[in-house]
Scaffold this motif. Sequence first.
Motif, PDB file in Angstrom:
ATOM      1  N   ASP A 291       0.847  -1.191   0.000  1.00  0.00           N
ATOM      2  CA  ASP A 291       0.000   0.000   0.000  1.00  0.00           C
ATOM      3  C   ASP A 291       0.888   1.248   0.000  1.00  0.00           C
ATOM      4  O   ASP A 291       1.961   1.263   0.610  1.00  0.00           O
ATOM      5  N   TYR A 292       0.456   2.235  -0.712  1.00  0.00           N
ATOM      6  CA  TYR A 292       1.187   3.502  -0.787  1.00  0.00           C
ATOM      7  C   TYR A 292       0.173   4.631  -0.817  1.00  0.00           C
ATOM      8  O   TYR A 292      -0.917   4.465  -1.364  1.00  0.00           O
ATOM      9  N   ARG A 293       0.564   5.791  -0.270  1.00  0.00           N
ATOM     10  CA  ARG A 293      -0.211   7.011  -0.548  1.00  0.00           C
ATOM     11  C   ARG A 293       0.326   7.585  -1.843  1.00  0.00           C
ATOM     12  O   ARG A 293       1.542   7.786  -1.986  1.00  0.00           O
ATOM     13  N   ILE A 294      -0.551   7.852  -2.777  1.00  0.00           N
ATOM     14  CA  ILE A 294      -0.128   8.408  -4.057  1.00  0.00           C
ATOM     15  C   ILE A 294      -0.829   9.745  -4.244  1.00  0.00           C
ATOM     16  O   ILE A 294      -2.055   9.836  -4.103  1.00  0.00           O
ATOM     17  N   ILE A 295      -0.040  10.788  -4.539  1.00  0.00           N
ATOM     18  CA  ILE A 295      -0.607  12.137  -4.601  1.00  0.00           C
ATOM     19  C   ILE A 295      -0.335  12.787  -5.953  1.00  0.00           C
ATOM     20  O   ILE A 295       0.823  12.936  -6.358  1.00  0.00           O
ATOM     21  N   ALA A 296      -1.406  13.163  -6.628  1.00  0.00           N
ATOM     22  CA  ALA A 296      -1.293  13.949  -7.861  1.00  0.00           C
ATOM     23  C   ALA A 296      -1.345  15.422  -7.487  1.00  0.00           C
ATOM     24  O   ALA A 296      -2.218  15.837  -6.728  1.00  0.00           O
ATOM     25  N   VAL A 297      -0.417  16.211  -8.030  1.00  0.00           N
ATOM     26  CA  VAL A 297      -0.397  17.638  -7.723  1.00  0.00           C
ATOM     27  C   VAL A 297      -0.667  18.425  -9.003  1.00  0.00           C
ATOM     28  O   VAL A 297       0.047  18.279  -9.989  1.00  0.00           O
ATOM     29  N   GLU A 298      -1.706  19.216  -8.972  1.00  0.00           N
ATOM     30  CA  GLU A 298      -2.059  19.986 -10.164  1.00  0.00           C
ATOM     31  C   GLU A 298      -2.109  21.468  -9.823  1.00  0.00           C
ATOM     32  O   GLU A 298      -2.195  21.848  -8.663  1.00  0.00           O
ATOM     33  N   PRO A 299      -2.008  22.336 -10.851  1.00  0.00           N
ATOM     34  CA  PRO A 299      -2.047  23.771 -10.568  1.00  0.00           C
ATOM     35  C   PRO A 299      -3.462  24.216 -10.193  1.00  0.00           C
ATOM     36  O   PRO A 299      -4.447  23.729 -10.774  1.00  0.00           O
ATOM     37  N   ALA A 300      -3.557  25.124  -9.253  1.00  0.00           N
ATOM     38  CA  ALA A 300      -4.858  25.653  -8.836  1.00  0.00           C
ATOM     39  C   ALA A 300      -5.556  26.343 -10.011  1.00  0.00           C
ATOM     40  O   ALA A 300      -6.777  26.474 -10.034  1.00  0.00           O
ATOM     41  N   MET A 361      -5.922   6.956  -5.398  1.00  0.00           N
ATOM     42  CA  MET A 361      -4.918   8.014  -5.266  1.00  0.00           C
ATOM     43  C   MET A 361      -5.586   9.307  -4.817  1.00  0.00           C
ATOM     44  O   MET A 361      -6.800   9.470  -4.944  1.00  0.00           O
ATOM     45  N   GLU A 362      -4.760  10.210  -4.282  1.00  0.00           N
ATOM     46  CA  GLU A 362      -5.253  11.515  -3.837  1.00  0.00           C
ATOM     47  C   GLU A 362      -4.902  12.565  -4.889  1.00  0.00           C
ATOM     48  O   GLU A 362      -4.073  12.339  -5.758  1.00  0.00           O
ATOM     49  N   ALA A 363      -5.509  13.720  -4.758  1.00  0.00           N
ATOM     50  CA  ALA A 363      -5.126  14.836  -5.621  1.00  0.00           C
ATOM     51  C   ALA A 363      -5.198  16.115  -4.802  1.00  0.00           C
ATOM     52  O   ALA A 363      -6.009  16.231  -3.880  1.00  0.00           O
ATOM     53  N   ARG A 364      -4.323  17.042  -5.129  1.00  0.00           N
ATOM     54  CA  ARG A 364      -4.400  18.358  -4.504  1.00  0.00           C
ATOM     55  C   ARG A 364      -3.943  19.393  -5.522  1.00  0.00           C
ATOM     56  O   ARG A 364      -3.219  19.078  -6.466  1.00  0.00           O
ATOM     57  N   SER A 365      -4.398  20.609  -5.310  1.00  0.00           N
ATOM     58  CA  SER A 365      -3.952  21.679  -6.208  1.00  0.00           C
ATOM     59  C   SER A 365      -3.131  22.689  -5.415  1.00  0.00           C
ATOM     60  O   SER A 365      -3.348  22.880  -4.215  1.00  0.00           O
ATOM     61  N   VAL A 366      -2.153  23.296  -6.087  1.00  0.00           N
ATOM     62  CA  VAL A 366      -1.285  24.275  -5.429  1.00  0.00           C
ATOM     63  C   VAL A 366      -1.191  25.538  -6.288  1.00  0.00           C
ATOM     64  O   VAL A 366      -1.332  25.490  -7.508  1.00  0.00           O
ATOM     65  N   ILE A 394       7.568  19.159  -6.051  1.00  0.00           N
ATOM     66  CA  ILE A 394       8.482  19.587  -4.988  1.00  0.00           C
ATOM     67  C   ILE A 394       7.698  20.224  -3.848  1.00  0.00           C
ATOM     68  O   ILE A 394       7.901  19.920  -2.671  1.00  0.00           O
ATOM     69  N   LYS A 395       6.771  21.113  -4.228  1.00  0.00           N
ATOM     70  CA  LYS A 395       5.963  21.814  -3.216  1.00  0.00           C
ATOM     71  C   LYS A 395       5.236  20.806  -2.317  1.00  0.00           C
ATOM     72  O   LYS A 395       5.278  20.911  -1.084  1.00  0.00           O
ATOM     73  N   ALA A 396       4.608  19.830  -2.930  1.00  0.00           N
ATOM     74  CA  ALA A 396       3.854  18.847  -2.140  1.00  0.00           C
ATOM     75  C   ALA A 396       4.795  17.987  -1.296  1.00  0.00           C
ATOM     76  O   ALA A 396       4.478  17.639  -0.152  1.00  0.00           O
ATOM     77  N   ALA A 397       5.967  17.665  -1.851  1.00  0.00           N
ATOM     78  CA  ALA A 397       6.926  16.845  -1.097  1.00  0.00           C
ATOM     79  C   ALA A 397       7.424  17.601   0.136  1.00  0.00           C
ATOM     80  O   ALA A 397       7.533  17.032   1.232  1.00  0.00           O
TER      81      ALA A 397
END
Lengths: 457, 457
Positions: A291-300, A361-366, A394-397
């Motif tokens: 199991d892993y947490r997987i995060i997609a990072v997209e622009p706001a 998977m998760e997703a977040r915007s920055v 990088i930001k999410a990491a």
Amino acid sequence: MAKEIPYKIYLSENEIPRQWYNVRADMKKKPAPLIDPRTMKPITLEAMSEVFCEELARQELDDTTPYIDIPEPLIDFYKMYRPAPLVRAYCLEKQLDTPAHIYYKFEGNNTSGSHKLNSAIAQAYYAKQQGLAGVTTETGAGQWGTALSMACSYFGLDCKVFMVKVSYEQKPFRREVMRTYGANVTPSPSTTTAVGRKILEEHPGTTGSLGCAISEAVEAAGASGGSYRYVLGSVLNQVLLHQTIIGIETKTALDKYGIKPDIIIGCAGGGSNLGGLISPFMGEKLRGEADYRIIAVEPASCPSLTRGRYIYDYCDTGRICPMAKMYTLGSGFIPSSSHSGGLRYHGMSTVLSELYDQGLMEARSVEQTAVFAAAQQFARIEGILPAPESAHAIKAAIDEAMICKQTGEQKTIVFGLTGTGYFDMVAYQKFNDGLMGDYIPTDAELDAAFTNFPPQP
Amino acid sequence: MAKEIPYKIYLSENEIPRQWYNVRADMKKKPAPLIDPRTMKPITLEAMSEVFCEELARQELDDTTPYIDIPEPLIDFYKMYRPAPLVRAYCLEKQLDTPAHIYYKFEGNNTSGSHKLNSAIAQAYYAKQQGLAGVTTETGAGQWGTALSMACSYFGLDCKVFMVKVSYEQKPFRREVMRTYGANVTPSPSTTTAVGRKILEEHPGTTGSLGCAISEAVEAAGASGGSYRYVLGSVLNQVLLHQTIIGIETKTALDKYGIKPDIIIGCAGGGSNLGGLISPFMGEKLRGEADYRIIAVEPASCPSLTRGRYIYDYCDTGRICPMAKMYTLGSGFIPSSSHSGGLRYHGMSTVLSELYDQGLMEARSVEQTAVFAAAQQFARIEGILPAPESAHAIKAAIDEAMICKQTGEQKTIVFGLTGTGYFDMVAYQKFNDGLMGDYIPTDAELDAAFTNFPPQP
């Protein structure tokens, strides 16, 4: 005793993967099929092969074969710049004073400057195998066009690139790299295609869009009498497949040192890098092996996963490509000006959309000023000037590493550093001068874009 | 059976050299000493230490210690981008259809884009050790300034860069990379120094020169009340010393596979890359342990070794630095416009000058259109877009490989690929458009420049 982990884990050349991994084979619920807008039925291999090379069309539709051999001539090309290093961010960890261990897979050590070359060379190879004279494509920020130019030059294929006019003018250096590799670069919209002429007639002053450039590239391939095909650098299943070389190398390097990641992070535009990076890990997750947490990072500014709808939509604004079920902001959505050109796509890979929908998977915007601050911090301490796209990861990491600092947990974070920012200095200058802003679409803007969705099949 | 040679020979991180090699220690006839223009006598450590950090001044004057320890914090920094790969140019060999084996040591895999970082980090380290607040320097094309900005950022030192005004304006992206790393970049000539104001008064429209920028940087360091020192990216003995990490790694990689080079080639401006690459091989030659052909390649537009005189001359046009005995075109020589900014220096390292004078190495000059043709050929087949400076070595390597084709000899050629050309696309564009010319000074022009030589000590 655990082996000491070097700054950079390099695999040897004979550890370059010999097969791509097709994550769709392990998905119980498959991504929804592409729909042919002419029939409103799942697209056939024949119809796909009118636009794409036959072998690539086959890869596009194959959701059952788990491993697909990488042809030997591709392995030879990969040897020129692969395996890519997996880097332990020792200096960043120390600066953040975090118990987290941070690793990044660095794909920027090639002249195209990004991971795009991994799929470009595969697509050029299959085009050459099929006996084509050349390929056509579109490019926005220019990373894909550069990668394809390099690939075509290597295999002696003609390469016609339709470059969004505003980028053609504002990014002359990218254009010159493509020309140095022998590509024919046309600012889009152009008078060389019917769709280009139509758009120019309707919008005389237009500086172009990715959607228009796609339409021109597809038309140019179609008008070649069969000697050219159209190729695309992201979104498609075939592209994700080729990019799994990123994830497989990453996993091999981690396994070598007995490292098990907790969190895997990637930036997400069309999804090619993220899909490639996470595929082998997602495969284990799908098979119940890990199991892993997987995060997609997209622009706001272009939040397809976090604020889009999961629905059938056109892949291009010209509406001549097949329809895909994906998280999308609508093919008419025009993201506000942002400096991460590679992430300004209205939709998301059908594979990633389905995995996200299944909660795998998760997703977040920055926001972009925060992204550039992270980019600058990273550049100063890790020595690599990242592409703005890569800096989303990088930001999410960094954010996750700072959470570890609060909780005291020693998590292992792996992120994809997709490329370098050497051709993005206009954006860095804006940031350095304090002139960069953030652009977040309002709900009303998104609702307006949603009215563009086509009738559902 | 001989080991199969990979495309890229990577050493492991614990094979990073622990010592630099000081080739002067093995020279029976040493390079002539630097002369203090105020006394016309060999410069003292005290006088040197007014301008340079003390430890660096010591390295500058030390011509007897063969090996000098690399401080541990530098090794840690080197681990972020070193060891640099030694690449077998399989694809180029195949395209040339030559029996020669071609290798290149690639120094471009770091954000500064060149080998300059090897010495920048060392100079920043010693400045930090000495408790300085910062350093000053000049930059033309910008590679050195970028490298120094990265190095200072890492050690938390202030970095003041005087950038030749024409470059400051024409290369805004280089400038922004430096600013991203926190450097203070001033276009030179500026009103911030007396020498800058004097030059602006005498030549109101001037776009600056390297010589003037050096003078401003030295003045700015001197005016700091001792909290800053001046640092320089080439020419000096200390810089060659730091750059020997290139040659030592190269030799270690070759030895690992039992490869003995016949010909070693490097581009030569001030001599830092060439000196660093060849030092360990030259050491063997000086000690009678082995023989190699060593070739310095310089631009026909600035041919210090091939057409200059071996004489005491000023190192800067402002004539405030020490005098060095070197092959020089005269400190007043202004090379015609050329796109290899890093090779436009009127003189040559005293070490290389003396080795050349003793007949221990060869030199040749090449014209820039031929250099760019070689650069393009190399980029298309080996995948790396070279800096114009580096492409001088490529041109000579291809020429030597083609001679092997004629003679049928299987020689082993090693050349230094010092960096990437991502910030040189204006030059590539000129070449792509067929607008690039060649500039070779006439004998009369050189004779006129020679009248500038100072009285000899």
